[in-house]
Design a protein around this motif. Structure first.
Motif, PDB file in Angstrom:
ATOM      1  N   ILE A 117       0.841  -1.202   0.000  1.00  0.00           N
ATOM      2  CA  ILE A 117       0.000   0.000   0.000  1.00  0.00           C
ATOM      3  C   ILE A 117       0.874   1.250   0.000  1.00  0.00           C
ATOM      4  O   ILE A 117       0.603   2.213  -0.724  1.00  0.00           O
ATOM      5  CB  ILE A 117      -0.966  -0.037   1.200  1.00  0.00           C
ATOM      6  N   GLN A 118       1.937   1.244   0.788  1.00  0.00           N
ATOM      7  CA  GLN A 118       2.865   2.380   0.769  1.00  0.00           C
ATOM      8  C   GLN A 118       3.465   2.565  -0.615  1.00  0.00           C
ATOM      9  O   GLN A 118       3.681   3.698  -1.061  1.00  0.00           O
ATOM     10  CB  GLN A 118       3.971   2.181   1.804  1.00  0.00           C
ATOM     11  N   GLN A 119       3.704   1.459  -1.309  1.00  0.00           N
ATOM     12  CA  GLN A 119       4.252   1.525  -2.672  1.00  0.00           C
ATOM     13  C   GLN A 119       3.281   2.207  -3.637  1.00  0.00           C
ATOM     14  O   GLN A 119       3.709   2.878  -4.567  1.00  0.00           O
ATOM     15  CB  GLN A 119       4.597   0.122  -3.176  1.00  0.00           C
ATOM     16  N   VAL A 120       1.978   2.035  -3.415  1.00  0.00           N
ATOM     17  CA  VAL A 120       1.003   2.719  -4.273  1.00  0.00           C
ATOM     18  C   VAL A 120       1.197   4.233  -4.149  1.00  0.00           C
ATOM     19  O   VAL A 120       1.249   4.945  -5.167  1.00  0.00           O
ATOM     20  CB  VAL A 120      -0.446   2.309  -3.930  1.00  0.00           C
ATOM     21  N   LEU A 121       1.334   4.734  -2.922  1.00  0.00           N
ATOM     22  CA  LEU A 121       1.546   6.181  -2.757  1.00  0.00           C
ATOM     23  C   LEU A 121       2.911   6.613  -3.279  1.00  0.00           C
ATOM     24  O   LEU A 121       3.051   7.718  -3.829  1.00  0.00           O
ATOM     25  CB  LEU A 121       1.374   6.609  -1.302  1.00  0.00           C
ATOM     26  N   ALA A 122       3.927   5.768  -3.147  1.00  0.00           N
ATOM     27  CA  ALA A 122       5.242   6.095  -3.707  1.00  0.00           C
ATOM     28  C   ALA A 122       5.154   6.206  -5.230  1.00  0.00           C
ATOM     29  O   ALA A 122       5.705   7.129  -5.843  1.00  0.00           O
ATOM     30  CB  ALA A 122       6.275   5.040  -3.303  1.00  0.00           C
ATOM     31  N   ARG A 123       4.440   5.279  -5.850  1.00  0.00           N
ATOM     32  CA  ARG A 123       4.255   5.332  -7.312  1.00  0.00           C
ATOM     33  C   ARG A 123       3.416   6.547  -7.705  1.00  0.00           C
ATOM     34  O   ARG A 123       3.646   7.167  -8.748  1.00  0.00           O
ATOM     35  CB  ARG A 123       3.615   4.042  -7.806  1.00  0.00           C
ATOM     36  N   TYR A 124       2.447   6.893  -6.872  1.00  0.00           N
ATOM     37  CA  TYR A 124       1.645   8.100  -7.091  1.00  0.00           C
ATOM     38  C   TYR A 124       2.562   9.332  -7.123  1.00  0.00           C
ATOM     39  O   TYR A 124       2.499  10.145  -8.048  1.00  0.00           O
ATOM     40  CB  TYR A 124       0.595   8.223  -5.980  1.00  0.00           C
ATOM     41  N   ILE A 167       6.599  12.094   0.084  1.00  0.00           N
ATOM     42  CA  ILE A 167       5.591  11.619   1.029  1.00  0.00           C
ATOM     43  C   ILE A 167       6.267  10.890   2.188  1.00  0.00           C
ATOM     44  O   ILE A 167       7.321  10.290   2.018  1.00  0.00           O
ATOM     45  CB  ILE A 167       4.556  10.714   0.350  1.00  0.00           C
ATOM     46  N   HIS A 168       5.649  10.983   3.348  1.00  0.00           N
ATOM     47  CA  HIS A 168       6.229  10.355   4.540  1.00  0.00           C
ATOM     48  C   HIS A 168       5.166  10.249   5.628  1.00  0.00           C
ATOM     49  O   HIS A 168       4.071  10.783   5.483  1.00  0.00           O
ATOM     50  CB  HIS A 168       7.438  11.162   5.042  1.00  0.00           C
ATOM     51  N   GLY A 169       5.511   9.564   6.703  1.00  0.00           N
ATOM     52  CA  GLY A 169       4.616   9.442   7.860  1.00  0.00           C
ATOM     53  C   GLY A 169       3.361   8.634   7.574  1.00  0.00           C
ATOM     54  O   GLY A 169       2.283   8.978   8.042  1.00  0.00           O
ATOM     55  N   HIS A 170       3.492   7.542   6.833  1.00  0.00           N
ATOM     56  CA  HIS A 170       2.342   6.715   6.462  1.00  0.00           C
ATOM     57  C   HIS A 170       1.692   6.071   7.687  1.00  0.00           C
ATOM     58  O   HIS A 170       2.380   5.513   8.540  1.00  0.00           O
ATOM     59  CB  HIS A 170       2.781   5.583   5.531  1.00  0.00           C
ATOM     60  N   ILE A 171       0.368   6.113   7.722  1.00  0.00           N
ATOM     61  CA  ILE A 171      -0.420   5.351   8.684  1.00  0.00           C
ATOM     62  C   ILE A 171      -1.381   4.498   7.864  1.00  0.00           C
ATOM     63  O   ILE A 171      -2.236   5.030   7.151  1.00  0.00           O
ATOM     64  CB  ILE A 171      -1.189   6.260   9.655  1.00  0.00           C
ATOM     65  N   VAL A 172      -1.207   3.178   7.925  1.00  0.00           N
ATOM     66  CA  VAL A 172      -1.969   2.249   7.094  1.00  0.00           C
ATOM     67  C   VAL A 172      -2.860   1.389   7.980  1.00  0.00           C
ATOM     68  O   VAL A 172      -2.400   0.852   8.986  1.00  0.00           O
ATOM     69  CB  VAL A 172      -1.020   1.332   6.278  1.00  0.00           C
ATOM     70  N   ASP A 173      -4.134   1.269   7.593  1.00  0.00           N
ATOM     71  CA  ASP A 173      -5.078   0.360   8.251  1.00  0.00           C
ATOM     72  C   ASP A 173      -5.679  -0.539   7.184  1.00  0.00           C
ATOM     73  O   ASP A 173      -6.198  -0.041   6.175  1.00  0.00           O
ATOM     74  CB  ASP A 173      -6.192   1.133   8.959  1.00  0.00           C
ATOM     75  N   ILE A 174      -5.609  -1.857   7.409  1.00  0.00           N
ATOM     76  CA  ILE A 174      -6.113  -2.832   6.448  1.00  0.00           C
ATOM     77  C   ILE A 174      -7.259  -3.605   7.090  1.00  0.00           C
ATOM     78  O   ILE A 174      -7.152  -4.077   8.224  1.00  0.00           O
ATOM     79  CB  ILE A 174      -5.000  -3.811   6.018  1.00  0.00           C
ATOM     80  N   ALA A 198      -8.497  -0.851   2.456  1.00  0.00           N
ATOM     81  CA  ALA A 198      -7.461  -0.262   3.299  1.00  0.00           C
ATOM     82  C   ALA A 198      -7.565   1.253   3.236  1.00  0.00           C
ATOM     83  O   ALA A 198      -8.085   1.817   2.264  1.00  0.00           O
ATOM     84  CB  ALA A 198      -6.076  -0.705   2.832  1.00  0.00           C
ATOM     85  N   THR A 199      -7.074   1.890   4.274  1.00  0.00           N
ATOM     86  CA  THR A 199      -6.923   3.339   4.274  1.00  0.00           C
ATOM     87  C   THR A 199      -5.463   3.653   4.582  1.00  0.00           C
ATOM     88  O   THR A 199      -4.782   2.896   5.277  1.00  0.00           O
ATOM     89  CB  THR A 199      -7.825   4.030   5.314  1.00  0.00           C
ATOM     90  N   VAL A 200      -5.007   4.766   4.032  1.00  0.00           N
ATOM     91  CA  VAL A 200      -3.659   5.236   4.322  1.00  0.00           C
ATOM     92  C   VAL A 200      -3.698   6.748   4.409  1.00  0.00           C
ATOM     93  O   VAL A 200      -4.370   7.412   3.617  1.00  0.00           O
ATOM     94  CB  VAL A 200      -2.620   4.741   3.274  1.00  0.00           C
ATOM     95  N   GLU A 201      -3.040   7.265   5.416  1.00  0.00           N
ATOM     96  CA  GLU A 201      -2.838   8.699   5.548  1.00  0.00           C
ATOM     97  C   GLU A 201      -1.343   8.947   5.507  1.00  0.00           C
ATOM     98  O   GLU A 201      -0.556   8.160   6.036  1.00  0.00           O
ATOM     99  CB  GLU A 201      -3.416   9.221   6.865  1.00  0.00           C
ATOM    100  N   ALA A 202      -0.956  10.030   4.857  1.00  0.00           N
ATOM    101  CA  ALA A 202       0.467  10.378   4.767  1.00  0.00           C
ATOM    102  C   ALA A 202       0.593  11.891   4.629  1.00  0.00           C
ATOM    103  O   ALA A 202      -0.339  12.573   4.188  1.00  0.00           O
ATOM    104  CB  ALA A 202       1.115   9.689   3.571  1.00  0.00           C
ATOM    105  N   SER A 239      -6.293   8.352   1.775  1.00  0.00           N
ATOM    106  CA  SER A 239      -6.687   7.485   0.667  1.00  0.00           C
ATOM    107  C   SER A 239      -7.410   6.231   1.134  1.00  0.00           C
ATOM    108  O   SER A 239      -7.116   5.696   2.197  1.00  0.00           O
ATOM    109  CB  SER A 239      -5.447   7.053  -0.120  1.00  0.00           C
ATOM    110  N   THR A 240      -8.324   5.777   0.286  1.00  0.00           N
ATOM    111  CA  THR A 240      -8.989   4.495   0.453  1.00  0.00           C
ATOM    112  C   THR A 240      -8.615   3.640  -0.741  1.00  0.00           C
ATOM    113  O   THR A 240      -8.656   4.111  -1.882  1.00  0.00           O
ATOM    114  CB  THR A 240     -10.525   4.664   0.511  1.00  0.00           C
ATOM    115  N   LEU A 241      -8.219   2.400  -0.471  1.00  0.00           N
ATOM    116  CA  LEU A 241      -7.808   1.480  -1.525  1.00  0.00           C
ATOM    117  C   LEU A 241      -8.622   0.196  -1.450  1.00  0.00           C
ATOM    118  O   LEU A 241      -9.152  -0.150  -0.388  1.00  0.00           O
ATOM    119  CB  LEU A 241      -6.326   1.140  -1.389  1.00  0.00           C
TER     120      LEU A 241
END
Length: 149
Positions: free
Chosen positions: A7-14, A77-84, A89-93, A121-123
């Motif tokens: 999931i963090q990789q999705v935001l990195a690719r974004y 981007i940094h400081g990811h908070i991921v909930d699955i 899933a949701t991620v805040e960064a 984000s919601t994934l």
């Protein structure tokens, strides 16, 4: 690789696609009906001012974002908070978008922060991949303030 890391990789690719103004690559990170809401933080309350719907509209917005001649952007981007929760899933960064401005005869090259804020984000996990369903960009400042009045 863990699902959280995927999931963090999705935001990195974004961020990479935004940096490169690569709308085609960016669009592939989204569900076909994905949305992007852009808002600014008005004393803790997100105040939306732009919604993009569907891969093509999202791709076009990034591809057509203009910078001064010779300048380029860098979204960090940094400081990811991921909930699955199963397939969702949701991620805040946090993010900052820097603009690298070229120098000329009267000024040296320099880097400035163009924007900063949060991604929320919601994934959804489908066909073996995490796709963005909804991506909210909450800017720290109101980008429309100079256009008012």
């Amino acid at each position: 690789m863990s699902e959280e890391h995927r999931i963090q990789q999705v935001l990195a690719r974004y961020a990479r696609a935004v940096n490169r103004r690569d709308g085609a690559t960016l669009a592939l990170l989204f569900d076909a009906d994905g949305t992007v809401d852009i808002a600014w933080n008005n004393s803790g309350t997100p105040e939306a001012f732009l919604t993009l719907t569907g891969r093509q509209e999202i791709a076009d917005a990034v591809t057509n974002k203009a910078f001064p001649p010779g300048a380029r952007g860098r979204a960090l981007i940094h400081g990811h908070i991921v909930d699955i929760d199963g397939e969702r899933a949701t991620v805040e960064a946090l993010f900052e978008e820097f603009v690298v401005l070229p120098g000329d005869a009267s000024a040296a090259p320099r880097t400035t922060i163009e924007e900063s804020g949060e991604y929320r984000s919601t994934l959804h996990h489908t066909a073996g991949q995490w796709k963005l369903v909804h991506h909210q960009v909450v800017l720290d400042t109101n980008p429309l303030r100079d256009q008012a009045g």
